[in-house]
Design a protein around this motif. Structure first.
Motif, PDB file in Angstrom:
ATOM      1  N   MET A 136       0.726  -1.266   0.035  1.00  0.00           N
ATOM      2  CA  MET A 136      -0.032  -0.174  -0.179  1.00  0.00           C
ATOM      3  C   MET A 136       0.355   1.583   0.246  1.00  0.00           C
ATOM      4  SD  MET A 136      -3.354   0.534   2.398  1.00  0.00           S
ATOM      5  CE  MET A 136      -2.742   2.643   3.810  1.00  0.00           C
ATOM      6  N   THR A 137       0.305   2.145  -0.832  1.00  0.00           N
ATOM      7  CA  THR A 137       1.492   3.823  -1.062  1.00  0.00           C
ATOM      8  C   THR A 137       1.002   4.200  -0.160  1.00  0.00           C
ATOM      9  OG1 THR A 137       0.077   3.309  -3.073  1.00  0.00           O
ATOM     10  CG2 THR A 137       1.869   3.167  -3.785  1.00  0.00           C
ATOM     11  N   GLY A 138       1.713   5.015   0.589  1.00  0.00           N
ATOM     12  CA  GLY A 138       2.011   5.946   1.835  1.00  0.00           C
ATOM     13  C   GLY A 138       2.130   7.357   0.549  1.00  0.00           C
ATOM     14  N   TYR A 139       1.763   8.479   2.083  1.00  0.00           N
ATOM     15  CA  TYR A 139       2.203   9.527   1.732  1.00  0.00           C
ATOM     16  C   TYR A 139       3.634  10.094   0.841  1.00  0.00           C
ATOM     17  CZ  TYR A 139       2.990  14.577   2.787  1.00  0.00           C
ATOM     18  OH  TYR A 139       3.853  16.172   2.604  1.00  0.00           O
ATOM     19  N   TYR A 140       4.605   9.388   2.589  1.00  0.00           N
ATOM     20  CA  TYR A 140       6.570   9.780   2.151  1.00  0.00           C
ATOM     21  C   TYR A 140       6.483   8.730   0.873  1.00  0.00           C
ATOM     22  CZ  TYR A 140       5.923  11.606   6.414  1.00  0.00           C
ATOM     23  OH  TYR A 140       5.490  12.478   7.078  1.00  0.00           O
ATOM     24  N   ASP A 141       5.223   7.540   0.434  1.00  0.00           N
ATOM     25  CA  ASP A 141       5.900   7.044  -1.183  1.00  0.00           C
ATOM     26  C   ASP A 141       5.678   8.176  -2.359  1.00  0.00           C
ATOM     27  OD1 ASP A 141       6.733   4.528  -0.204  1.00  0.00           O
ATOM     28  OD2 ASP A 141       4.812   4.330   0.175  1.00  0.00           O
ATOM     29  N   TYR A 142       4.527   9.028  -2.514  1.00  0.00           N
ATOM     30  CA  TYR A 142       4.130   9.724  -3.477  1.00  0.00           C
ATOM     31  C   TYR A 142       5.443  11.013  -2.983  1.00  0.00           C
ATOM     32  CZ  TYR A 142      -0.334   7.436  -3.952  1.00  0.00           C
ATOM     33  OH  TYR A 142      -0.709   6.329  -3.876  1.00  0.00           O
ATOM     34  N   ALA A 176       7.628  17.716   3.658  1.00  0.00           N
ATOM     35  CA  ALA A 176       7.760  16.062   4.065  1.00  0.00           C
ATOM     36  C   ALA A 176       7.749  15.907   5.494  1.00  0.00           C
ATOM     37  CB  ALA A 176       7.371  15.222   3.021  1.00  0.00           C
ATOM     38  N   MET A 177       9.240  16.880   6.052  1.00  0.00           N
ATOM     39  CA  MET A 177       9.996  16.190   6.398  1.00  0.00           C
ATOM     40  C   MET A 177       9.454  17.636   8.040  1.00  0.00           C
ATOM     41  SD  MET A 177      13.520  16.381   5.542  1.00  0.00           S
ATOM     42  CE  MET A 177      14.295  18.176   6.288  1.00  0.00           C
ATOM     43  N   PHE A 178       8.808  19.074   7.536  1.00  0.00           N
ATOM     44  CA  PHE A 178       8.616  19.416   8.529  1.00  0.00           C
ATOM     45  C   PHE A 178       7.274  20.320   9.058  1.00  0.00           C
ATOM     46  CE2 PHE A 178      12.734  20.712   6.928  1.00  0.00           C
ATOM     47  CZ  PHE A 178      13.526  20.935   8.587  1.00  0.00           C
ATOM     48  N   PRO A 237       7.111  12.946  10.220  1.00  0.00           N
ATOM     49  CA  PRO A 237       7.132  11.539  10.238  1.00  0.00           C
ATOM     50  C   PRO A 237       7.476  11.448  11.898  1.00  0.00           C
ATOM     51  CG  PRO A 237       9.125  11.536   9.305  1.00  0.00           C
ATOM     52  CD  PRO A 237       8.930  13.103   8.877  1.00  0.00           C
ATOM     53  N   LEU A 238       6.264  10.371  12.277  1.00  0.00           N
ATOM     54  CA  LEU A 238       6.532  10.401  14.088  1.00  0.00           C
ATOM     55  C   LEU A 238       6.988   9.172  14.440  1.00  0.00           C
ATOM     56  CD1 LEU A 238       3.397  12.714  14.775  1.00  0.00           C
ATOM     57  CD2 LEU A 238       5.696  13.341  15.424  1.00  0.00           C
ATOM     58  N   ASP A 245       6.117   6.210  17.310  1.00  0.00           N
ATOM     59  CA  ASP A 245       5.187   5.566  18.576  1.00  0.00           C
ATOM     60  C   ASP A 245       5.630   6.589  19.356  1.00  0.00           C
ATOM     61  OD1 ASP A 245       4.451   3.791  16.720  1.00  0.00           O
ATOM     62  OD2 ASP A 245       5.146   1.868  17.335  1.00  0.00           O
ATOM     63  N   ALA A 246       6.780   6.874  20.153  1.00  0.00           N
ATOM     64  CA  ALA A 246       7.181   7.580  21.416  1.00  0.00           C
ATOM     65  C   ALA A 246       6.535   8.798  21.285  1.00  0.00           C
ATOM     66  CB  ALA A 246       8.599   7.322  21.769  1.00  0.00           C
ATOM     67  N   ASP A 247       6.408   9.620  20.205  1.00  0.00           N
ATOM     68  CA  ASP A 247       5.796  11.273  20.168  1.00  0.00           C
ATOM     69  C   ASP A 247       4.310  11.248  19.623  1.00  0.00           C
ATOM     70  OD1 ASP A 247       8.906  11.916  19.812  1.00  0.00           O
ATOM     71  OD2 ASP A 247       8.901  11.230  18.062  1.00  0.00           O
ATOM     72  N   SER A 248       3.727  10.470  19.752  1.00  0.00           N
ATOM     73  CA  SER A 248       2.412  10.311  18.991  1.00  0.00           C
ATOM     74  C   SER A 248       1.525  10.276  20.467  1.00  0.00           C
ATOM     75  CB  SER A 248       1.442   8.486  18.669  1.00  0.00           C
ATOM     76  OG  SER A 248       2.418   7.782  19.992  1.00  0.00           O
ATOM     77  N   PRO A 249       0.250  10.859  20.131  1.00  0.00           N
ATOM     78  CA  PRO A 249      -0.597  11.424  21.196  1.00  0.00           C
ATOM     79  C   PRO A 249      -1.133  10.641  22.084  1.00  0.00           C
ATOM     80  CG  PRO A 249      -1.476  12.752  18.927  1.00  0.00           C
ATOM     81  CD  PRO A 249       0.275  11.715  19.046  1.00  0.00           C
ATOM     82  N   PRO A 250      -1.030  10.064  23.280  1.00  0.00           N
ATOM     83  CA  PRO A 250      -1.591   9.397  23.734  1.00  0.00           C
ATOM     84  C   PRO A 250      -3.363   9.241  23.087  1.00  0.00           C
ATOM     85  CG  PRO A 250      -0.761  10.719  25.728  1.00  0.00           C
ATOM     86  CD  PRO A 250      -1.021  11.542  24.106  1.00  0.00           C
TER      87      PRO A 250
END
Length: 94
Positions: free
Chosen positions: A1-7, A48-50, A54-55, A57-62
């Motif tokens: 499955m293609t994602g944002y970063y693949d594009y 794509a960087m800023f 990319p996050l 798992d530790a950076d993702s919100p609870p």
């Protein structure tokens, strides 16, 4: 499955080569078309960087898919010495 970063990875060379070639074909000199194409590719990389970086798992919100089931989110202490920044004292005078 293609994602944002693949594009994004596909669009970087496409923007650099495609926009440069298009601008060159419509009459702009290569020395002017190449920086324009490179600028568009740079904007794609910056986005794509800023903007949509990319996050881990530790950076993702609870509560998102990255959190482990059965583990409550970490809480910040709101009282005591940690909140004031000083050492905990018993309140007596020395």
């Amino acid at each position: 499955m293609t994602g944002y970063y693949d594009y994004v990875l596909g669009l970087i060379p496409a923007a650099l080569i495609g926009i440069t070639a298009f601008l060159n074909l419509v009459g702009l000199s290569l020395t002017m078309a190449l920086p324009v194409g490179a600028g568009v590719a740079l904007v794609l990389m910056g986005h794509a960087m800023f903007v949509r970086g990319p996050l881990s798992d530790a950076d993702s919100p609870p509560g998102e898919s990255g959190s482990a089931p059965g583990h409550p989110p970490a809480s910040n202490p709101s009282s005591g010495a940690a909140a004031s920044g000083g050492p905990a004292t018993s309140g007596g005078s020395d």
